[in-house]
Design a protein around this motif. Structure first.
Motif, PDB file in Angstrom:
ATOM      1  N   THR A   1       2.985 -44.051 -22.084  1.00 15.72           N
ATOM      2  CA  THR A   1       3.354 -42.457 -22.712  1.00 15.72           C
ATOM      3  C   THR A   1       1.849 -41.972 -22.362  1.00 15.72           C
ATOM      4  OG1 THR A   1       2.864 -40.762 -24.863  1.00 15.72           O
ATOM      5  CG2 THR A   1       1.472 -43.030 -24.658  1.00 15.72           C
ATOM      6  N   ALA A   2       2.357 -40.298 -21.812  1.00 14.65           N
ATOM      7  CA  ALA A   2       1.226 -39.706 -20.942  1.00 14.65           C
ATOM      8  C   ALA A   2       1.162 -37.850 -21.824  1.00 14.65           C
ATOM      9  CB  ALA A   2       2.001 -39.902 -20.040  1.00 14.65           C
ATOM     10  N   ARG A   3       0.181 -37.589 -21.706  1.00 17.28           N
ATOM     11  CA  ARG A   3       0.331 -36.076 -22.255  1.00 17.28           C
ATOM     12  C   ARG A   3      -0.695 -35.488 -21.129  1.00 17.28           C
ATOM     13  NH1 ARG A   3       0.685 -34.581 -27.474  1.00 17.28           N
ATOM     14  NH2 ARG A   3       0.691 -36.793 -28.906  1.00 17.28           N
ATOM     15  N   SER A   4       0.415 -34.512 -20.864  1.00 15.61           N
ATOM     16  CA  SER A   4      -0.685 -33.444 -19.604  1.00 15.61           C
ATOM     17  C   SER A   4      -0.793 -32.381 -20.343  1.00 15.61           C
ATOM     18  CB  SER A   4       0.744 -33.028 -19.047  1.00 15.61           C
ATOM     19  OG  SER A   4       0.949 -34.242 -18.268  1.00 15.61           O
ATOM     20  N   ARG A   5      -2.250 -30.956 -20.072  1.00 14.42           N
ATOM     21  CA  ARG A   5      -2.314 -30.204 -20.216  1.00 14.42           C
ATOM     22  C   ARG A   5      -1.955 -28.770 -18.914  1.00 14.42           C
ATOM     23  NH1 ARG A   5      -3.762 -28.875 -25.763  1.00 14.42           N
ATOM     24  NH2 ARG A   5      -5.019 -27.213 -24.629  1.00 14.42           N
ATOM     25  N   PHE A   6      -1.541 -28.030 -18.495  1.00 11.05           N
ATOM     26  CA  PHE A   6      -1.508 -27.112 -17.431  1.00 11.05           C
ATOM     27  C   PHE A   6      -2.226 -25.805 -17.857  1.00 11.05           C
ATOM     28  CE2 PHE A   6       0.674 -25.082 -14.898  1.00 11.05           C
ATOM     29  CZ  PHE A   6       0.265 -25.334 -13.350  1.00 11.05           C
ATOM     30  N   ARG A   7      -2.467 -25.126 -16.540  1.00  9.00           N
ATOM     31  CA  ARG A   7      -3.206 -23.933 -17.243  1.00  9.00           C
ATOM     32  C   ARG A   7      -3.621 -23.321 -16.265  1.00  9.00           C
ATOM     33  NH1 ARG A   7      -7.597 -22.664 -21.151  1.00  9.00           N
ATOM     34  NH2 ARG A   7      -9.322 -22.890 -20.154  1.00  9.00           N
ATOM     35  N   GLN A   8      -3.050 -22.372 -15.466  1.00 11.02           N
ATOM     36  CA  GLN A   8      -3.606 -21.531 -14.089  1.00 11.02           C
ATOM     37  C   GLN A   8      -3.043 -20.358 -14.151  1.00 11.02           C
ATOM     38  OE1 GLN A   8      -0.986 -19.566 -11.626  1.00 11.02           O
ATOM     39  NE2 GLN A   8      -0.135 -17.790 -13.596  1.00 11.02           N
ATOM     40  N   THR A   9      -4.212 -19.506 -13.358  1.00 11.91           N
ATOM     41  CA  THR A   9      -4.994 -18.213 -14.013  1.00 11.91           C
ATOM     42  C   THR A   9      -4.661 -17.375 -12.265  1.00 11.91           C
ATOM     43  OG1 THR A   9      -7.134 -18.536 -12.661  1.00 11.91           O
ATOM     44  CG2 THR A   9      -6.616 -18.818 -15.680  1.00 11.91           C
ATOM     45  N   GLU A  10      -4.422 -16.007 -12.445  1.00 13.69           N
ATOM     46  CA  GLU A  10      -4.070 -15.332 -11.079  1.00 13.69           C
ATOM     47  C   GLU A  10      -5.114 -14.288 -11.010  1.00 13.69           C
ATOM     48  OE1 GLU A  10      -0.295 -13.769 -10.885  1.00 13.69           O
ATOM     49  OE2 GLU A  10       0.478 -15.819 -10.707  1.00 13.69           O
ATOM     50  N   ALA A  11      -5.785 -14.325  -9.818  1.00 16.06           N
ATOM     51  CA  ALA A  11      -6.732 -13.056 -10.173  1.00 16.06           C
ATOM     52  C   ALA A  11      -6.683 -12.301  -9.028  1.00 16.06           C
ATOM     53  CB  ALA A  11      -7.898 -13.512  -9.744  1.00 16.06           C
ATOM     54  N   GLU A  12      -6.367 -11.242  -8.233  1.00 14.10           N
ATOM     55  CA  GLU A  12      -5.661 -10.423  -7.282  1.00 14.10           C
ATOM     56  C   GLU A  12      -6.639  -9.571  -6.541  1.00 14.10           C
ATOM     57  OE1 GLU A  12      -3.332  -6.483  -8.162  1.00 14.10           O
ATOM     58  OE2 GLU A  12      -2.068  -7.979  -8.145  1.00 14.10           O
ATOM     59  N   GLY A  13      -6.859 -10.461  -4.973  1.00 15.74           N
ATOM     60  CA  GLY A  13      -7.930  -9.828  -4.392  1.00 15.74           C
ATOM     61  C   GLY A  13      -7.684  -9.947  -2.865  1.00 15.74           C
TER      62      GLY A  13
ATOM     63  N   PRO B   1       0.966  -1.427  -0.493  1.00 12.84           N
ATOM     64  CA  PRO B   1      -0.176  -0.032  -0.048  1.00 12.84           C
ATOM     65  C   PRO B   1       1.121   1.242  -0.034  1.00 12.84           C
ATOM     66  CG  PRO B   1      -0.216  -1.858   1.506  1.00 12.84           C
ATOM     67  CD  PRO B   1       0.739  -2.003   1.194  1.00 12.84           C
ATOM     68  N   PRO B   2       0.058   2.550  -0.163  1.00 13.85           N
ATOM     69  CA  PRO B   2      -1.199   2.004  -1.242  1.00 13.85           C
ATOM     70  C   PRO B   2      -0.522   2.157  -2.567  1.00 13.85           C
ATOM     71  CG  PRO B   2       0.164   4.449  -1.044  1.00 13.85           C
ATOM     72  CD  PRO B   2       1.450   3.736  -0.756  1.00 13.85           C
ATOM     73  N   ASP B   3       0.550   1.743  -3.090  1.00 10.81           N
ATOM     74  CA  ASP B   3       0.728   1.428  -4.890  1.00 10.81           C
ATOM     75  C   ASP B   3       0.323  -0.078  -5.046  1.00 10.81           C
ATOM     76  OD1 ASP B   3       2.179   3.489  -5.237  1.00 10.81           O
ATOM     77  OD2 ASP B   3       4.328   1.803  -4.470  1.00 10.81           O
ATOM     78  N   VAL B   4      -0.180  -1.417  -4.068  1.00  6.82           N
ATOM     79  CA  VAL B   4      -0.994  -2.254  -4.580  1.00  6.82           C
ATOM     80  C   VAL B   4      -1.155  -2.464  -3.434  1.00  6.82           C
ATOM     81  CG1 VAL B   4      -0.664  -4.674  -5.044  1.00  6.82           C
ATOM     82  CG2 VAL B   4       0.951  -2.926  -5.774  1.00  6.82           C
ATOM     83  N   THR B   5      -3.055  -2.027  -3.559  1.00  6.26           N
ATOM     84  CA  THR B   5      -3.446  -2.804  -2.511  1.00  6.26           C
ATOM     85  C   THR B   5      -4.760  -3.436  -2.061  1.00  6.26           C
ATOM     86  OG1 THR B   5      -5.941  -1.717  -4.191  1.00  6.26           O
ATOM     87  CG2 THR B   5      -4.198   0.016  -2.066  1.00  6.26           C
ATOM     88  N   GLU B   6      -4.222  -4.780  -3.607  1.00  5.00           N
ATOM     89  CA  GLU B   6      -4.998  -6.079  -3.464  1.00  5.00           C
ATOM     90  C   GLU B   6      -3.883  -6.773  -2.670  1.00  5.00           C
ATOM     91  OE1 GLU B   6      -4.403  -4.103  -5.759  1.00  5.00           O
ATOM     92  OE2 GLU B   6      -6.728  -4.068  -6.320  1.00  5.00           O
ATOM     93  N   ALA B   7      -4.223  -7.431  -1.436  1.00  6.54           N
ATOM     94  CA  ALA B   7      -3.286  -8.201  -0.340  1.00  6.54           C
ATOM     95  C   ALA B   7      -3.007  -9.400  -0.681  1.00  6.54           C
ATOM     96  CB  ALA B   7      -3.768  -7.922   1.123  1.00  6.54           C
ATOM     97  N   GLY B   8      -4.390 -10.286  -0.576  1.00  8.42           N
ATOM     98  CA  GLY B   8      -4.822 -11.686  -2.088  1.00  8.42           C
ATOM     99  C   GLY B   8      -5.027 -12.266  -3.473  1.00  8.42           C
ATOM    100  N   VAL B   9      -4.417 -12.777  -3.735  1.00  2.00           N
ATOM    101  CA  VAL B   9      -4.616 -13.500  -4.727  1.00  2.00           C
ATOM    102  C   VAL B   9      -4.631 -14.748  -4.724  1.00  2.00           C
ATOM    103  CG1 VAL B   9      -1.914 -14.423  -5.103  1.00  2.00           C
ATOM    104  CG2 VAL B   9      -2.994 -13.839  -7.088  1.00  2.00           C
ATOM    105  N   GLU B  10      -5.968 -14.886  -5.989  1.00  2.00           N
ATOM    106  CA  GLU B  10      -6.159 -16.326  -6.115  1.00  2.00           C
ATOM    107  C   GLU B  10      -5.990 -17.239  -7.264  1.00  2.00           C
ATOM    108  OE1 GLU B  10     -11.105 -16.809  -5.515  1.00  2.00           O
ATOM    109  OE2 GLU B  10     -10.268 -16.569  -8.004  1.00  2.00           O
TER     110      GLU B  10
END
Length: 766
Positions: free
Chosen positions: A374-386, A332-341
């Motif tokens: 043999t194995a195939r993997s698909r990985f995706r991640q998202t972030e959202a401040e909160g 704070p005060p530049d970044v006020t979101e204390a959490g991330v989802e």
């Protein structure tokens, strides 16, 4: 948070296979153990499978290691909820880390090697279900919720760097075999309820058709509110198996389908634990797994001395995680979101085939095999401040942004052999070897399709020939001595290749960066021991072992929710195992002691900012670095383990049992140099966990006919203890109010053990 109840979702192929099993005439095969039993009880013979492919094995007395076995009757008697619950309470050299506070999200450590559902835990045990490796391709993790407990017939722990069980067998292999309708006929229904709002059900049914057919079905449900705040979990498991025994062979087809939603709210700062042990730090921390496995095992006897065996499988799993974490950019005060989802979605699909040929012609017992996986993997991640609400829930306020998106492929081709040569009737030599050729490929879909600033493309190939040799000597019919040496290897998985740069820490499993290449881990084990038995019903064993890992893969945490994978020069696990037991008509008991010295055997600089010794070494000058030296003890592993179990049948229909386990203290993660010292001001927590002892009791009473009352008390004396810990950074004051970032303090976080709990139930069998 409302409970998220898992849905039953079946792949069309799996559904069709299930209907085939349920409706068609099916038959079963007879195991070698049953064939031996059919010949009479003049000599005790216990057949152990020495390769992943079921159907062939050798006498336990001819195996040059301290192999441990048990069966479904013991699982039933102890009323064990799952594999971590059973292994941690019964098997020597096993301890569990309850870092997540969920009974299905435990690390199982055997001789200092782990099989864990948590990314970031160094994996060193391979786990097989009916010959199919169930370590997940993306991170070699083991999801214990995906193993159908009610369907298990036998459990075998084969210690050492056994090359026959392939990749990840650094410290041992856990082989699980499921039930069949001819070996477990009849119907059984069990309902149990009690503490933590837990309600569980199990239904099993086995039957035969004609002279050689069988069908076995098992279904179970599990629901609980959890003993900590906001910790509901649900699980659904389904298993079906059928097959046919022919004049010169057999086959069986098995389907496993599991769907679950598990909440594991992680460790707590010791200051919060002192106030209330059932609270949580930040939340949510939810894992939703869905898995379908279809496997076929078949064998064909070409002659009385020659057998062909095969295992064919296809496996598909989906894993979704939701993690509420602190925002390390909060300012704070530049970044006020204390959490991330942080949210992730991982989709994995694997197929494999193993072929095996066995010749048994005195003095040889030769097995040659080959496998392709043999194995195939698909990985995706998202972030959202909160933001963080009063219950420490992270509430997203921004739009989720994709921060990593990769696809991965792993292919392994192996050939192996095992030769048991009898020098004389009481002395056997064992030789085995396996050649593994593995290719791991990753494609950075985020960079290609979204223009993300990542470089995650990679193509690495790993080859290794692993040998093993051993000798067993039946000194007398009641005494066996043995010695062995073996080598195994483990290759980096796609998640580890994508998270190995110390300058770009990953929020596991939620972020990946461009990273340097990693080497494969190579382990070498030597073991020697004696075991024996004498009447009436006595058994005993004593063994020593030493396993050295080169280029061990470790996850180095930065004390928040991030870190990176790296190769570490050498680590060593060495120890002693002692066991003694007696079984009589109305009373049985066992006692096991193990000593483990697990140490780093090389010097290195690693990041641990919340360790009081960070920045004090003249050799380690990087920010937050500590110096790890040869002889420092590995964290999370107690040196001394003691387990005592007793069972008493005082009258017809009554059974009483007690289990007591004790563990010495251990260092926590982040204190790898064993040098952390609290000062009461800037650094808090000793960097160690104290030893503890926990007792459980069980009881059952057959009330007549088909019905039986059962009960269990866990943690009988309501001990307060912790099984895992780490050095982290606490962002809250004693009132759980968020502090300014400059006031966050280095503190020890502990994974508390569950308090006393009572469960009662009824079981009906026909």
């Amino acid at each position: 948070m409302p409970r998220s109840t898992p849905r039953w979702r079946l792949h069309p192929l799996a559904l069709a296979s299930f209907m085939t099993l349920a409706c068609g005439p099916v038959v079963a095969q007879q195991t070698e153990a049953e064939q031996v039993a059919a010949l009479g009880e003049t000599q005790r013979v216990e057949i152990i499978g020495v390769t992943p492919v079921p159907g062939t094995g050798i006498d336990r007395d001819q195996i040059p290691s301290n192999v441990q076995t048990t069966n479904d009757r013991r699982l039933r008697q102890l009323q064990s909820l799952n594999m971590p619950d059973f292994l941690g309470g019964q098997l020597p050299s096993v301890n569990v880390n309850e870092m997540q506070g969920n009974p299905y999200l435990m690390d199982v450590n055997f001789r200092g090697f782990s099989a864990s559902p948590l990314l970031g835990t160094p994996q060193g045990l391979s786990v097989f279900l009916d010959g199919v490796r169930v370590n997940e391709p993306f991170g070699d993790i083991v999801n214990w919720d995906l193993i159908p407990q009610s369907a298990l017939a036998s459990v075998t722990m084969l210690p050492g760097s056994n090359p026959l069980f392939g990749l990840n067998t650094l410290g041992g292999a856990l082989s699980l075999q499921t039930k069949r309708g001819d070996t477990h006929p009849g119907t059984e229904v069990e309902l149990q309820a009690g503490s933590f709002g837990r309600v569980s059900t199990e239904v099993t049914h086995g039957q035969t058709w004609g002279d050689s057919g069988h069908l076995f079905l098992a279904a179970s449900t599990f629901d609980e509110d959890g003993w900590r705040d906001h910790s509901p979990s649900s699980l659904r498991q389904l298993f079906a198996k059928g097959g046919q025994r022919l004049d010169n062979g057999s086959w069986d087809l098995a389907l496993t389908h599991v769907s679950g939603s598990l909440i594991g709210n992680g460790p707590l700062p010791e200051s919060m634990l002192a106030q209330r042990r059932d609270q949580v730090y930040t939340r949510p921390d939810r894992t939703e797994n869905t898995m379908t496995l279809l496997s076929l095992n078949a064998s064909l006897d070409l002659s009385q001395s020659h057998r062909l065996s095969a295992t064919l499988y296809t496996r598909q799993s989906d894993a979704d995680t939701l993690n509420g974490d602190l925002n390390d950019e909060y300012d704070p005060p530049d970044v006020t979101e204390a959490g991330v989802e942080n949210r992730t979605h991982t989709r994995q699909a694997g197929q494999g085939l193993a072929l095996q040929s066995t010749w048994t012609t005195a003095p040889h017992h030769l097995t040659v095999g080959a496998s392709f996986d043999t194995a195939r993997s698909r990985f995706r991640q998202t972030e959202a401040e909160g933001d963080i609400d009063d219950t420490l829930l992270i509430v997203a306020t921004g739009e989720p942004e994709i921060s990593a998106w990769i696809t991965g492929r792993t292919r392994t081709t192996s050939v192996y052999l095992h030769e048991l040569y009898a020098l004389r009737p009481d002395v056997q030599l064992t030789f085995s070897a396996r050649y593994n050729d593995t290719q791991v490929t990753t494609v950075d879909e985020g960079r290609i399709q979204l223009g993300l600033d990542t470089t995650l493309d990679g193509d690495a190939r790993y080859r290794r020939l692993n040998p093993a040799a051993g000798i067993t000597w039946q000194v007398t019919p009641q005494l066996t001595a043995y010695a062995s040496a073996s080598q195994g290897n483990r290759v980096p998985s796609p998640i580890e290749l994508g998270c190995s740069d110390p300058d770009n820490a990953c929020v596991l499993p939620n972020a990946l960066q461009s990273d340097p290449p990693l080497k494969q881990v190579v382990s070498r084990t030597v073991e020697a021991g004696v075991r024996g038995r004498w009447e009436p019903g006595w058994q005993w064993n004593a063994s020593v072992f030493n396993t050295t890992n080169r280029d061990d893969l470790l996850f180095i945490s930065n004390g928040l929710a991030a870190g990176y994978f790296t190769n570490f020069g050498r680590t060593r696990r060495q120890g002693l195992e002692l066991g003694l037991s007696q079984q009589a008509d109305t009373f049985g008991w066992s006692v096991n002691y193990s000593y483990l010295r697990a140490t780093f055997e090389s010097s290195a600089c690693i990041v641990s900012e919340n360790n009081s010794s960070a920045g004090t070494s003249p050799r380690c000058t990087g920010e937050g670095e500590i110096e790890v030296r040869a002889g420092n003890q590995l964290p999370g592993l107690p040196r001394h383990t003691f387990k005592l179990s007793a069972d008493w049948r005082p009258a017809e229909g009554w059974s009483l049992g007690a289990q007591w386990r004790a563990f010495s203290g251990q260092y926590v993660r982040g204190n790898e140099n064993n040098a952390h010292r609290p000062d009461g001001d800037e650094f808090h927590g000793s960097g160690r966990l104290g030893g503890f002892a926990v007792a459980d009791v069980t009881a059952s009473w057959k009330i007549g006919g088909a019905f039986e009352l059962i009960g269990k008390v866990s943690n009988l004396f309501d001990r307060r203890y912790a099984t895992a810990g780490l050095l982290g950074e606490n962002a809250f004051d004693s009132q759980r109010r968020l502090l300014p970032p400059d006031d966050w303090r280095a503190e020890q976080f502990d994974g508390p053990g569950a308090p006393r709990a009572v469960w009662l139930g009824v079981r009906a069998s026909w």
